[in-house]
Design a protein around this motif. Structure first.
Motif, PDB file in Angstrom:
ATOM      1  N   ALA A 144       0.760  -1.171  -0.036  1.00  0.00           N
ATOM      2  CA  ALA A 144       0.027   0.016   0.058  1.00  0.00           C
ATOM      3  C   ALA A 144       0.938   1.282   0.205  1.00  0.00           C
ATOM      4  CB  ALA A 144      -0.890  -0.113   1.259  1.00  0.00           C
ATOM      5  N   ALA A 145       1.964   1.126   0.752  1.00  0.00           N
ATOM      6  CA  ALA A 145       2.905   2.434   0.664  1.00  0.00           C
ATOM      7  C   ALA A 145       3.593   2.497  -0.479  1.00  0.00           C
ATOM      8  CB  ALA A 145       3.872   2.104   1.993  1.00  0.00           C
ATOM      9  N   ARG A 146       3.959   1.709  -1.325  1.00  0.00           N
ATOM     10  CA  ARG A 146       4.705   1.507  -2.550  1.00  0.00           C
ATOM     11  C   ARG A 146       3.613   1.915  -3.652  1.00  0.00           C
ATOM     12  NH1 ARG A 146       7.632  -4.281  -1.826  1.00  0.00           N
ATOM     13  NH2 ARG A 146       8.941  -3.730  -0.339  1.00  0.00           N
ATOM     14  N   ASP A 147       2.275   1.739  -3.387  1.00  0.00           N
ATOM     15  CA  ASP A 147       1.339   2.016  -4.391  1.00  0.00           C
ATOM     16  C   ASP A 147       1.191   3.555  -4.319  1.00  0.00           C
ATOM     17  OD1 ASP A 147       1.348  -0.230  -5.421  1.00  0.00           O
ATOM     18  OD2 ASP A 147      -0.558  -1.214  -4.546  1.00  0.00           O
ATOM     19  N   ALA A 148       1.192   3.924  -3.022  1.00  0.00           N
ATOM     20  CA  ALA A 148       1.009   5.532  -2.807  1.00  0.00           C
ATOM     21  C   ALA A 148       2.294   6.234  -3.239  1.00  0.00           C
ATOM     22  CB  ALA A 148       0.593   5.394  -1.123  1.00  0.00           C
ATOM     23  N   GLY A 149       3.208   5.530  -3.637  1.00  0.00           N
ATOM     24  CA  GLY A 149       4.440   6.603  -4.011  1.00  0.00           C
ATOM     25  C   GLY A 149       5.481   6.802  -3.139  1.00  0.00           C
ATOM     26  N   ALA A 150       5.479   5.848  -2.077  1.00  0.00           N
ATOM     27  CA  ALA A 150       6.572   5.969  -0.903  1.00  0.00           C
ATOM     28  C   ALA A 150       7.856   5.530  -1.661  1.00  0.00           C
ATOM     29  CB  ALA A 150       6.257   4.931   0.265  1.00  0.00           C
ATOM     30  N   HIS A 151       8.990   6.082  -1.239  1.00  0.00           N
ATOM     31  CA  HIS A 151      10.273   5.808  -1.801  1.00  0.00           C
ATOM     32  C   HIS A 151      10.800   4.364  -1.581  1.00  0.00           C
ATOM     33  CE1 HIS A 151      10.748  10.048  -2.774  1.00  0.00           C
ATOM     34  NE2 HIS A 151      10.535  10.396  -1.426  1.00  0.00           N
ATOM     35  N   GLY A 152      10.184   3.822  -0.688  1.00  0.00           N
ATOM     36  CA  GLY A 152      10.448   2.510  -0.168  1.00  0.00           C
ATOM     37  C   GLY A 152       9.861   2.105   1.113  1.00  0.00           C
ATOM     38  N   LEU A 204      -2.286   4.163   3.880  1.00  0.00           N
ATOM     39  CA  LEU A 204      -2.339   3.157   4.951  1.00  0.00           C
ATOM     40  C   LEU A 204      -3.541   3.296   5.844  1.00  0.00           C
ATOM     41  CD1 LEU A 204       1.567   3.329   6.061  1.00  0.00           C
ATOM     42  CD2 LEU A 204       0.387   1.337   4.954  1.00  0.00           C
ATOM     43  N   SER A 205      -3.865   4.410   6.089  1.00  0.00           N
ATOM     44  CA  SER A 205      -5.380   4.604   6.832  1.00  0.00           C
ATOM     45  C   SER A 205      -6.332   3.959   6.446  1.00  0.00           C
ATOM     46  CB  SER A 205      -5.393   5.950   7.223  1.00  0.00           C
ATOM     47  OG  SER A 205      -5.837   6.823   6.131  1.00  0.00           O
ATOM     48  N   PHE A 206      -6.293   3.599   5.012  1.00  0.00           N
ATOM     49  CA  PHE A 206      -7.401   3.065   4.079  1.00  0.00           C
ATOM     50  C   PHE A 206      -7.186   1.502   3.914  1.00  0.00           C
ATOM     51  CE2 PHE A 206      -8.558   7.531   3.141  1.00  0.00           C
ATOM     52  CZ  PHE A 206      -9.741   7.466   3.671  1.00  0.00           C
ATOM     53  N   THR A 207      -5.852   1.179   4.371  1.00  0.00           N
ATOM     54  CA  THR A 207      -5.557  -0.212   4.005  1.00  0.00           C
ATOM     55  C   THR A 207      -6.123  -1.237   5.022  1.00  0.00           C
ATOM     56  OG1 THR A 207      -3.345   0.706   3.010  1.00  0.00           O
ATOM     57  CG2 THR A 207      -3.736  -1.800   3.626  1.00  0.00           C
ATOM     58  N   GLN A 208      -6.567  -2.417   4.436  1.00  0.00           N
ATOM     59  CA  GLN A 208      -7.245  -3.321   5.243  1.00  0.00           C
ATOM     60  C   GLN A 208      -6.212  -3.970   6.232  1.00  0.00           C
ATOM     61  OE1 GLN A 208      -9.691  -6.496   3.431  1.00  0.00           O
ATOM     62  NE2 GLN A 208     -10.397  -6.853   5.271  1.00  0.00           N
ATOM     63  N   GLY A 209      -6.185  -3.867   7.414  1.00  0.00           N
ATOM     64  CA  GLY A 209      -5.115  -4.792   8.270  1.00  0.00           C
ATOM     65  C   GLY A 209      -4.174  -3.634   8.817  1.00  0.00           C
ATOM     66  N   CYS A 210      -4.505  -2.380   8.311  1.00  0.00           N
ATOM     67  CA  CYS A 210      -3.716  -1.233   9.113  1.00  0.00           C
ATOM     68  C   CYS A 210      -4.352  -0.924  10.131  1.00  0.00           C
ATOM     69  CB  CYS A 210      -3.025  -0.381   7.932  1.00  0.00           C
ATOM     70  SG  CYS A 210      -2.171   0.925   8.894  1.00  0.00           S
TER      71      CYS A 210
END
Ligand SMILES: Nc1ncnc2c1ncn2[C@@H]1O[C@H](COP(=O)(O)OP(=O)(O)OP(=O)(O)O)[C@@H](O)[C@H]1O
Ligand SMILES: C[C@@](O)(CCO)CC(=O)[O-]
Ligand SMILES: [Mg+2]
Length: 338
Positions: free
Chosen positions: A281-289, A314-320
């Motif tokens: 989810a972080a990578r898809d959102a454009g995080a550097h890593g 992340l706040s919309f990611t299931q499991g987070c």
């Protein structure tokens, strides 16, 4: 009464491999455990740790030698949960040459337990600092870090590195390789943490990697590969040490190494579905890593992103369960004035 607070940490790189002598780079974050120590007239230890929850229980207990909590939980579970506080008290007694010192200890923490943010190290560091100061025998930082490491080493059955405890003691970013521990200059990195609400047992996870490493050549190679990528990451950080803010190129390169590091940790069996989901989810959102942080098995991931996109995703990611920005804690353990 003496009150000390110590920070938790995220691993930029190198957890698990650091147990086998490879270098690691953790960074302290502004989430702290606060320990209050009040010497007693007798040799008992009374512990109040309201944040302690055991598989769905929350216990409040008055501990002490032979005087275990009055809760309906199997004793081994309570012993396991109290291990770090007990070990901290033992180290403080030994350091102050006061084997019969008794204390009233209170632990409060905003670091989730067993989630990879170093709650155990923060409790041990703040606990030893508070208890030795309460006895009038404050330790210098190197000795404090060393004793905190001894405490983690005992509780984790002889398998622990100095990384978490040194980082929590010193604050900032540090580099640990075997017994060699040094603070390092690092620019202020934009850490975002995702927490799945769960936990992993550091001792068990470390033991699992140890067994894999004995059994499979690939696991031993994976540990060495983690070491190689940490050395690459360190060089990048050293080149950027003078910069107050990280350059886009540095973030991209560090992020790529974090992605590699997550893959290698997954190969060692310490990731989890929820951690992988948050990493993606972080990578898809454009995080550097993004990578898991700490022992794994459940708990937290850390991503690099200077924008709000990763935290929002992340706040919309299931499991987070919780997503937050983690500021670098430049100061390590410190005394809280009453
Ligand atoms: N607030 C607290 N009060 C009392 N004990 C605590 C507290 N926070 C942590 N601990 C102790 O630390 C243990 C969790 O340590 P563990 O090493 O498994 O996880 P962690 O340190 O949070 O994560 P990691 O080591 O992966 O960074 C708890 O079971 C408990 O014994
Ligand atoms: C998994 C591990 O490398 C880090 C836990 O935060 C264990 C250790 O270093 O003691
Ligand atoms: Mg720990």
């Amino acid at each position: 009464m003496t009150v000390c607070e110590a920070p938790g940490k995220v691993y930029l790189f190198g957890e698990h491999a650091v147990v086998y002598g490879e270098p690691a780079v953790p960074a302290a974050i502004e989430r702290r455990a606060t320990v209050t120590a009040e010497p007693r007239e007798d040799d008992h230890v009374r512990v109040e740790a309201e944040d302690l929850s055991l598989d769905g229980f929350t216990v409040e207990y008055a501990g002490g030698t032979g005087d275990r909590p009055d809760v309906d939980v199997p004793t081994p579970l309570v012993e396991a949960a109290m291990g770090y506080v007990d070990a901290a008290v033992e180290q403080a007694r030994e350091a102050a040459d006061a084997p019969d010192a008794g204390f009233d200890i209170t632990v409060e923490s905003d670091i989730p337990l067993g989630a990879g943010l170093g709650s155990s190290a923060a409790v041990v560091v703040a606990g030893i600092d508070a208890a030795t100061r309460a006895l009038g025998e404050p330790l210098d930082r190197r000795e404090l870090a060393d004793r905190a490491y001894q405490a983690e080493f005992e509780v984790q059955d002889g398998q622990a590195s100095r990384a978490d405890t040194f980082c929590s003691t010193m604050g900032g970013a540090v580099r640990v390789e075997g017994d060699d521990c040094e603070p390092i200059d690092a620019p202020n990195l934009p850490f975002v943490v995702g927490f799945d609400g769960g936990a992993g047992d550091t001792g068990e996870l470390v033991a699992g990697v140890g067994e894999l490493r004995e059994e499979y050549r690939f696991a031993a190679d994976t540990v060495e590969s983690i070491g190689d990528l940490v050395r690459t990451g360190e060089e990048l950080l050293a080149d950027a040490a003078a910069d107050a803010e990280p350059s886009p190129a540095l973030l991209a390169e560090l992020g790529e190494l974090m992605d590699f590091n997550h893959g290698l940790l997954a190969a060692l069996g310490v990731s989890a579905r929820s951690l992988d989901a948050m990493v993606w989810a972080a990578r898809d959102a454009g995080a550097h890593g993004a990578k898991l942080t700490g022992a794994g098995g459940g708990g937290c991931i850390v991503a690099l992103d200077e924008s709000d996109a990763t935290e929002t995703a992340l706040s919309f990611t299931q499991g987070c369960e919780e997503a937050f920005r983690a500021e670098l804690a430049t100061e390590g353990v410190r005394v809280v004035e009453p």
